[in-house]
Write a protein that holds these residues in place. Structure first.
Motif, short mmCIF file in Angstrom:
data_model
loop_
_atom_site.label_atom_id
_atom_site.label_comp_id
_atom_site.label_asym_id
_atom_site.label_seq_id
_atom_site.Cartn_x
_atom_site.Cartn_y
_atom_site.Cartn_z
N ASN A 139 0.81 -1.22 0.00
CA ASN A 139 0.00 0.00 0.00
C ASN A 139 0.85 1.27 0.00
O ASN A 139 0.51 2.25 -0.66
CB ASN A 139 -0.99 -0.02 1.17
N LEU A 140 1.96 1.25 0.75
CA LEU A 140 2.84 2.42 0.76
C LEU A 140 3.50 2.60 -0.62
O LEU A 140 3.65 3.73 -1.11
CB LEU A 140 3.89 2.27 1.86
N GLY A 141 3.86 1.47 -1.25
CA GLY A 141 4.47 1.53 -2.58
C GLY A 141 3.50 2.08 -3.62
O GLY A 141 3.86 2.89 -4.47
N ARG A 142 2.25 1.66 -3.52
CA ARG A 142 1.23 2.17 -4.43
C ARG A 142 1.07 3.68 -4.27
O ARG A 142 0.92 4.41 -5.25
CB ARG A 142 -0.12 1.50 -4.14
N LEU A 143 1.10 4.12 -3.01
CA LEU A 143 0.98 5.56 -2.76
C LEU A 143 2.17 6.30 -3.39
O LEU A 143 2.00 7.34 -4.03
CB LEU A 143 0.93 5.82 -1.25
N ALA A 144 3.36 5.72 -3.25
CA ALA A 144 4.55 6.34 -3.83
C ALA A 144 4.45 6.39 -5.35
O ALA A 144 4.96 7.31 -6.00
CB ALA A 144 5.81 5.58 -3.41
N GLN A 145 3.77 5.40 -5.93
CA GLN A 145 3.59 5.37 -7.39
C GLN A 145 2.45 6.28 -7.85
O GLN A 145 2.22 6.41 -9.05
CB GLN A 145 3.28 3.94 -7.85
N GLY A 146 1.73 6.87 -6.89
CA GLY A 146 0.62 7.76 -7.26
C GLY A 146 -0.63 7.01 -7.64
O GLY A 146 -1.49 7.56 -8.33
N ARG A 147 -0.74 5.73 -7.20
CA ARG A 147 -2.00 4.98 -7.45
C ARG A 147 -2.43 4.32 -6.14
O ARG A 147 -2.39 3.10 -5.99
CB ARG A 147 -1.85 3.99 -8.60
N PRO A 148 -2.84 5.18 -5.17
CA PRO A 148 -3.13 4.68 -3.83
C PRO A 148 -4.32 3.74 -3.78
O PRO A 148 -5.24 3.84 -4.59
CB PRO A 148 -3.45 5.95 -3.04
N ARG A 149 -4.30 2.80 -2.82
CA ARG A 149 -5.44 1.92 -2.59
C ARG A 149 -5.90 2.14 -1.14
O ARG A 149 -6.85 2.86 -0.90
CB ARG A 149 -5.08 0.47 -2.85
N LEU A 150 -5.20 1.57 -0.15
CA LEU A 150 -5.53 1.85 1.25
C LEU A 150 -4.41 2.73 1.81
O LEU A 150 -3.25 2.32 1.86
CB LEU A 150 -5.66 0.55 2.04
N VAL A 151 -4.76 3.95 2.21
CA VAL A 151 -3.78 4.96 2.61
C VAL A 151 -3.77 5.10 4.13
O VAL A 151 -4.83 5.07 4.76
CB VAL A 151 -4.13 6.32 1.95
N ALA A 152 -2.58 5.27 4.70
CA ALA A 152 -2.43 5.42 6.16
C ALA A 152 -3.42 6.47 6.68
O ALA A 152 -3.56 7.55 6.11
CB ALA A 152 -0.99 5.82 6.48
N CYS A 153 -4.10 6.12 7.78
CA CYS A 153 -5.28 6.88 8.22
C CYS A 153 -4.96 8.31 8.66
O CYS A 153 -5.73 9.23 8.37
CB CYS A 153 -5.96 6.13 9.37
N THR A 154 -3.86 8.51 9.39
CA THR A 154 -3.58 9.86 9.90
C THR A 154 -3.29 10.83 8.75
O THR A 154 -3.94 11.88 8.65
CB THR A 154 -2.43 9.82 10.93
N PRO A 155 -2.34 10.52 7.85
CA PRO A 155 -2.11 11.47 6.76
C PRO A 155 -3.30 11.62 5.82
O PRO A 155 -3.58 12.73 5.34
CB PRO A 155 -0.91 10.90 6.01
N TRP A 156 -4.04 10.54 5.63
CA TRP A 156 -5.25 10.67 4.79
C TRP A 156 -6.26 11.58 5.48
O TRP A 156 -6.91 12.41 4.85
CB TRP A 156 -5.84 9.28 4.48
N GLY A 157 -6.36 11.46 6.79
CA GLY A 157 -7.25 12.34 7.57
C GLY A 157 -6.84 13.80 7.42
O GLY A 157 -7.68 14.69 7.31
N VAL A 158 -5.53 14.05 7.41
CA VAL A 158 -5.04 15.43 7.24
C VAL A 158 -5.48 15.96 5.87
O VAL A 158 -5.98 17.09 5.74
CB VAL A 158 -3.51 15.49 7.38
N MET A 159 -5.33 15.13 4.82
CA MET A 159 -5.71 15.58 3.47
C MET A 159 -7.22 15.87 3.42
O MET A 159 -7.65 16.84 2.78
CB MET A 159 -5.35 14.51 2.43
N GLU A 160 -7.98 15.03 4.08
CA GLU A 160 -9.44 15.20 4.07
C GLU A 160 -9.81 16.50 4.80
O GLU A 160 -10.71 17.22 4.39
CB GLU A 160 -10.06 13.97 4.74
N MET A 161 -9.07 16.80 5.89
CA MET A 161 -9.32 18.06 6.61
C MET A 161 -9.01 19.25 5.72
O MET A 161 -9.77 20.23 5.68
CB MET A 161 -8.40 18.17 7.84
N LEU A 162 -7.87 19.19 5.02
CA LEU A 162 -7.49 20.30 4.15
C LEU A 162 -8.54 20.48 3.06
O LEU A 162 -8.92 21.60 2.73
CB LEU A 162 -6.11 20.05 3.52
N LYS A 163 -9.01 19.34 2.53
CA LYS A 163 -10.00 19.40 1.45
C LYS A 163 -11.29 20.05 1.96
O LYS A 163 -11.80 20.99 1.36
CB LYS A 163 -10.28 17.99 0.94
N ARG A 164 -11.80 19.55 3.08
CA ARG A 164 -13.09 20.04 3.58
C ARG A 164 -13.00 21.48 4.06
O ARG A 164 -13.91 22.27 3.88
CB ARG A 164 -13.63 19.11 4.67
#
Ligand code: NAP
Length: 303
Positions: A139-164
């Motif tokens: 999953n971390l490798g996929r994220l590094a490749q720019g094709r995420p599947r299951l993303v670590a919850c804390t950083p994904w939560g940060v992105m969702e906060m920035l988005k909202r």
């Protein structure tokens, strides 16, 4: 100077807007509850299995919060509480059982594990399709490749906060200078990769970074995930920056504080997350989101 001007003049510096993670997380849990109800109507019931090894009180609190969130949303949860002297082989055996169990969509082993257990082996044993923490190499490798599947919850939560938070004004991380303090597999690295995918220009700082203050002063987005209480001082923050505080520290008085000196930073930032009530609740909400999406990915998008 007129009398009016004298009265109106020196205004106190305006405090930053609060990015309310607690409220955002409640909204996300509400959205997930509706999704889970629709899945249930089609006979699909997402399930999360959680292992807690040892007696670490903070870990027990985190696991309790995750199980409560499952109940609120309608996700089935399985909890295994194991003694501190559990061996790596025993833990791997449990993961193998959950990997093979079709009712389990997500597997989470609460970290840190007691000393002596092989964390890397444990994390890598979880099937990538059930790795709802997103810490495994796949999953971390996929994220590094720019094709995420299951993303670590804390950083994904940060992105969702920035988005909202950014949505009403049209603010996005694209084109912004971002500084991430911390390079852990669980927070800093995936955080930097997510900001990069969102077209920010990202600098990753760590304990060997010289003059952290001047790096932070360049940033329009600051994500502090160093695990050092009040490391980031208010005068490091560029006026108008967006500040996300991932750190959690419990003081002797029981109060929670973060990696950022909130009182001074909030006088300069445009927006800032509080601790508590910022990133923490979002982490749990995104774990729930990952469990639902692992379920849909495993059982077909249509469910
Ligand atoms: P970690 O594994 O200890 O990593 C800390 C990172 O910060 C390391 O990369 C380290 O650099 C860097 N660092 C430490 N001191 C520094 C300093 N003085 N200047 C610059 N960089 C420094 O911690 P983590 O698991 O990433 O967690 C970080 C913080 O976030 C902790 O307070 C943790 O409790 C909190 N957290 C909160 C949540 C949440 O839901 N809110 C979730 C996870 C973690 P090196 O690599 O050079 O050692």
């Amino acid at each position: 100077m007129t009398e009016f001007a004298a009265i109106a003049a020196p205004a106190a510096p305006r405090s930053a807007e609060l990015i309310d993670g607690k409220a955002m997380a409640a909204t996300i849990r509400g959205e997930l509850r509706e999704t889970v109800a629709k899945l249930a109507a089609n006979g699909t019931h997402p399930g999360l299995a959680v292992a807690l090894v040892g007696e670490d009180p903070a870990s027990a609190v985190y696991v309790g919060g995750k199980i409560r969130a499952c109940k609120e949303i309608g996700i089935r949860s399985i909890e295994a509480r194991l003694p501190a002297d559990t061996t790596t082989a025993q833990l791997l055996e449990l993961i193998d059982q959950w990997n093979a169990d079709d009712n389990v969509d997500g597997i989470l082993v609460q970290l840190p594990l007691p000393r002596g257990l092989d964390t890397q082996a444990v994390v890598e044993r979880i099937l990538p399709s059930k790795d709802v923490d997103g810490f495994g190499a796949d999953n971390l490798g996929r994220l590094a490749q720019g094709r995420p599947r299951l993303v670590a919850c804390t950083p994904w939560g940060v992105m969702e906060m920035l988005k909202r938070w950014g949505q009403p004004s049209g603010w996005t991380p694209a084109g912004k200078r971002a500084v991430v303090i911390g390079r852990s597999i669980t927070v800093g690295r995936p955080m930097a990769l997510l900001l990069l995918s969102a077209d920010a220009t990202v600098t990753i700082c760590h304990s060997r970074t010289p003059d952290l203050a001047s790096a932070v002063r360049q940033a329009e987005i600051v994500v502090a995930a160093a695990g050092q209480r009040h490391l980031v001082q208010g005068d490091w923050i560029a006026k108008g920056a967006v500040v996300i505080d991932v750190g959690i520290h419990r003081g002797e008085d029981g109060k929670l504080t973060g990696d950022v000196d909130f009182a001074t930073a909030s006088q300069r930032a445009r927006a800032i997350t509080p601790v508590p009530g910022g990133v923490g609740p979002m982490t749990i909400a995104m774990l729930m989101a990952n469990t639902v999406s692992a379920c849909r990915q495993r059982r077909g998008q249509g469910v």
